[in-house]
Design an enzyme around this catalytic site. Structure first.
Site, PDB file in Angstrom:
ATOM      1  N   LYS A  53      78.848  12.526  41.780  1.00  0.00           N
ATOM      2  CA  LYS A  53      77.952  12.360  42.803  1.00  0.00           C
ATOM      3  C   LYS A  53      77.364  10.950  42.601  1.00  0.00           C
ATOM      4  O   LYS A  53      77.255  10.641  41.322  1.00  0.00           O
ATOM      5  CB  LYS A  53      76.963  13.604  43.021  1.00  0.00           C
ATOM      6  CG  LYS A  53      76.141  14.077  41.799  1.00  0.00           C
ATOM      7  CD  LYS A  53      75.546  13.010  40.857  1.00  0.00           C
ATOM      8  CE  LYS A  53      74.343  12.292  41.355  1.00  0.00           C
ATOM      9  NZ  LYS A  53      73.776  11.558  40.345  1.00  0.00           N
ATOM     10  N   TYR A  56      70.363  15.404  45.202  1.00  0.00           N
ATOM     11  CA  TYR A  56      70.007  16.616  44.629  1.00  0.00           C
ATOM     12  C   TYR A  56      69.027  17.174  45.720  1.00  0.00           C
ATOM     13  O   TYR A  56      69.041  18.589  46.062  1.00  0.00           O
ATOM     14  CB  TYR A  56      69.498  16.640  43.231  1.00  0.00           C
ATOM     15  CG  TYR A  56      70.313  16.493  42.461  1.00  0.00           C
ATOM     16  CD1 TYR A  56      71.402  17.266  41.826  1.00  0.00           C
ATOM     17  CD2 TYR A  56      70.542  15.071  41.511  1.00  0.00           C
ATOM     18  CE1 TYR A  56      72.233  16.969  40.732  1.00  0.00           C
ATOM     19  CE2 TYR A  56      71.344  14.854  40.723  1.00  0.00           C
ATOM     20  CZ  TYR A  56      72.092  15.830  40.227  1.00  0.00           C
ATOM     21  OH  TYR A  56      73.142  15.500  39.224  1.00  0.00           O
TER      22      TYR A  56
HETATM   23  P1  NAD Z   1      77.339   5.488  32.107  1.00  0.00           P
HETATM   24  O1  NAD Z   1      76.783   4.287  32.214  1.00  0.00           O
HETATM   25  O2  NAD Z   1      76.590   6.383  30.999  1.00  0.00           O
HETATM   26  O3  NAD Z   1      78.841   5.503  32.077  1.00  0.00           O
HETATM   27  C1  NAD Z   1      79.582   4.731  33.009  1.00  0.00           C
HETATM   28  C2  NAD Z   1      80.735   4.711  32.466  1.00  0.00           C
HETATM   29  O4  NAD Z   1      81.727   3.719  33.125  1.00  0.00           O
HETATM   30  C3  NAD Z   1      80.871   3.776  31.042  1.00  0.00           C
HETATM   31  O5  NAD Z   1      81.830   4.467  30.154  1.00  0.00           O
HETATM   32  C4  NAD Z   1      81.266   2.639  31.460  1.00  0.00           C
HETATM   33  O6  NAD Z   1      81.888   1.783  30.353  1.00  0.00           O
HETATM   34  C5  NAD Z   1      82.263   2.685  32.569  1.00  0.00           C
HETATM   35  N1  NAD Z   1      82.299   1.304  33.478  1.00  0.00           N
HETATM   36  C6  NAD Z   1      83.467   1.034  33.818  1.00  0.00           C
HETATM   37  N2  NAD Z   1      83.324  -0.271  34.658  1.00  0.00           N
HETATM   38  C7  NAD Z   1      81.887  -0.424  34.665  1.00  0.00           C
HETATM   39  C8  NAD Z   1      81.209  -1.428  34.965  1.00  0.00           C
HETATM   40  N3  NAD Z   1      81.824  -2.405  35.989  1.00  0.00           N
HETATM   41  N4  NAD Z   1      79.960  -1.289  34.838  1.00  0.00           N
HETATM   42  C9  NAD Z   1      79.286  -0.491  34.169  1.00  0.00           C
HETATM   43  N5  NAD Z   1      79.913   0.632  33.667  1.00  0.00           N
HETATM   44  C10 NAD Z   1      81.320   0.651  33.664  1.00  0.00           C
HETATM   45  O7  NAD Z   1      76.772   6.443  33.421  1.00  0.00           O
HETATM   46  P2  NAD Z   1      76.941   8.092  33.563  1.00  0.00           P
HETATM   47  O8  NAD Z   1      75.530   8.587  33.541  1.00  0.00           O
HETATM   48  O9  NAD Z   1      77.820   8.631  32.801  1.00  0.00           O
HETATM   49  O10 NAD Z   1      77.331   8.090  35.144  1.00  0.00           O
HETATM   50  C11 NAD Z   1      78.503   7.906  35.721  1.00  0.00           C
HETATM   51  C12 NAD Z   1      78.706   8.773  36.994  1.00  0.00           C
HETATM   52  O11 NAD Z   1      78.320  10.242  36.830  1.00  0.00           O
HETATM   53  C13 NAD Z   1      77.753   8.274  38.234  1.00  0.00           C
HETATM   54  O12 NAD Z   1      78.594   8.477  39.201  1.00  0.00           O
HETATM   55  C14 NAD Z   1      76.591   9.217  38.062  1.00  0.00           C
HETATM   56  O13 NAD Z   1      75.840   9.310  39.520  1.00  0.00           O
HETATM   57  C15 NAD Z   1      77.264  10.518  37.555  1.00  0.00           C
HETATM   58  N6  NAD Z   1      76.228  11.564  36.796  1.00  0.00           N
HETATM   59  C16 NAD Z   1      76.160  12.539  37.256  1.00  0.00           C
HETATM   60  C17 NAD Z   1      75.411  13.451  36.601  1.00  0.00           C
HETATM   61  C18 NAD Z   1      75.250  14.777  37.125  1.00  0.00           C
HETATM   62  O14 NAD Z   1      74.414  15.654  36.812  1.00  0.00           O
HETATM   63  N7  NAD Z   1      76.085  15.509  37.980  1.00  0.00           N
HETATM   64  C19 NAD Z   1      74.450  12.937  35.609  1.00  0.00           C
HETATM   65  C20 NAD Z   1      74.678  11.864  35.221  1.00  0.00           C
HETATM   66  C21 NAD Z   1      75.670  10.937  35.844  1.00  0.00           C
END
Ligand code: NAD
Length: 352
Positions: free
Chosen positions: A116, A201
């Site tokens: 999401k 949410y």
């Molecule tokens: P994060 O920053 O921890 O991870 C992002 C990943 O994408 C990293 O591995 C990064 O290296 C990679 N990436 C690739 N290209 C990139 C770029 N151009 N810039 C930045 N990162 C890049 O983020 P996250 O918290 O894991 O979030 C990822 C997704 O998951 C988002 O869409 C977020 O909304 C979603 N999320 C959902 C929940 C949930 O509870 N459902 C919780 C957290 C995150």
């Protein structure tokens, strides 16, 4: 064949072979939440990864004993078409990258679970749905709370009018987003600030507790506390939604403080979750009159494991993901998010 016992409602025969999953993006969510769920899954096996970091990829390959052919990066991702051990991808990338990788995965014949918000705009969400439909693959959105017992309980009370009609909902989700410079604060990568990330949410909760779609929205951006950090996206936003049968919703999403609650006032009761939207443990109360307050006594389960097992059970038996975690559900949220931004920018009430 054996019978799966994950969901009491559904008793669907599933294949003994686990579904092969590739994680796309190995950041916080993939590493800390989805990978541990896969370790305990009876339906999924991690068979591939997609990462921009060779070091990280090597570490994961070793830890999960992954075949070299199933280690991909963002450039050679389309080679996934030649990875028969990968049935599906789980996209955990910054929001604006969801559409591209969903469409590429669909073209390669892989089912998609996408985090999401499913996209950063309506047009991308529609393209994702169409690409998956055209390729004959399933599309699911990682709405973990739709698989959670606390949220299912309050949704059931609300929709069945167990305590009468729901008059009012107040939903607040605010997190400490952390350091400047991250993708969540970059408009191009995130598509928006607190609303996109955590406000979704609150929108979801209002929709599943009422079982209705909002008629109109009004919204106000919060004061900008740090002009440098919030140069591109909103640090906070409040909004109000009117629903067809009169339920009024107020909501707030923020990036500077941790607040996490969902309050529902029905004709004959007040019920509340707090923590409501975080990974938990969630808790809640039901107050049926001034003197009668009881806890909402439900087990706390791993959100992502519950989600993966229900999706795995369905997909491995040839069924689509449930409507509440479908691409259409994600698209409905995108429409409301766009309306809320328009309302905040114009100061007008926006009708959906
Ligand atoms: P994060 O920053 O921890 O991870 C992002 C990943 O994408 C990293 O591995 C990064 O290296 C990679 N990436 C690739 N290209 C990139 C770029 N151009 N810039 C930045 N990162 C890049 O983020 P996250 O918290 O894991 O979030 C990822 C997704 O998951 C988002 O869409 C977020 O909304 C979603 N999320 C959902 C929940 C949930 O509870 N459902 C919780 C957290 C995150």
């Amino acid at each position: 064949m054996r019978q799966a016992k994950v969901s009491k409602e559904r008793d669907i025969a599933v294949s003994k072979k686990k579904l092969g999953l590739a994680l796309v993006g190995l950041g916080h969510y993939a590493t800390d939440r989805i990978a541990p769920a896969l370790q305990n899954s009876q339906f999924w096996k991690l068979t591939g990864i997609v990462s921009g970091s060779p070091d990280k990829a090597a570490q994961w390959q070793k830890e999960w004993n992954l075949a070299q052919d199933n280690i991909l990066n963002y450039e050679n991702f389309d080679r996934i078409v030649d990875c028969p051990d990968i049935d599906a991808v789980y996209i955990c990338l910054p929001n604006s990258m969801h559409a591209d990788f969903t469409i590429r995965a669909a073209k390669a014949g892989k089912h998609v679970i996408v985090e999401k918000p499913m996209a950063t705009n309506i047009a991308d969400a529609e393209r994702m749905i169409e690409a998956c439909r055209a390729a004959g693959v399933h599309l699911a959105v990682g709405y973990r709370l739709r698989f959670n017992r606390f949220h299912r309980q309050i949704a059931e009370w609300g929709r069945n009018k167990t305590y009468g009609k729901v008059d009012y909902i107040n939903a607040i989700f605010s997190i400490n987003v952390g350091e400047p410079g991250q993708w969540r604060l970059n408009q191009t990568l995130s598509g928006g600030g607190a609303l996109m990330d955590v406000g979704i949410y609150c929108i979801q909760a209002a929709r599943y507790v009422t079982g209705e779609e909002p008629v109109s929205v009004k919204a106000q951006f919060g004061p900008v506390v740090d002009t440098e950090k919030y140069a591109e996206v909103e640090g906070s936003i409040s909004w109000q939604m009117k629903f067809p049968r009169g339920t009024y919703v107020t909501a707030y999403a923020g990036f500077e403080h941790y607040i996490d609650e969902l309050c529902i006032r029905a004709e004959k009761a007040f019920y509340k979750l707090e923590s409501a939207f975080s990974y938990g443990p969630l808790s809640g109360i039901l107050r049926t009159d001034e003197d009668h307050i009881q806890p909402i006594d439900l087990p706390n389960e791993h959100h992502q494991l519950m989600q993966m097992e229900e999706l795995g059970q369905l997909i491995s038996s040839g069924h689509p993901p449930p409507d509440y975690a479908s691409g259409q559900e994600g698209l409905s949220d995108m429409k409301i998010i766009e309306a809320i931004y328009k309302a905040a920018e114009t100061g007008e009430e926006i009708y959906l």
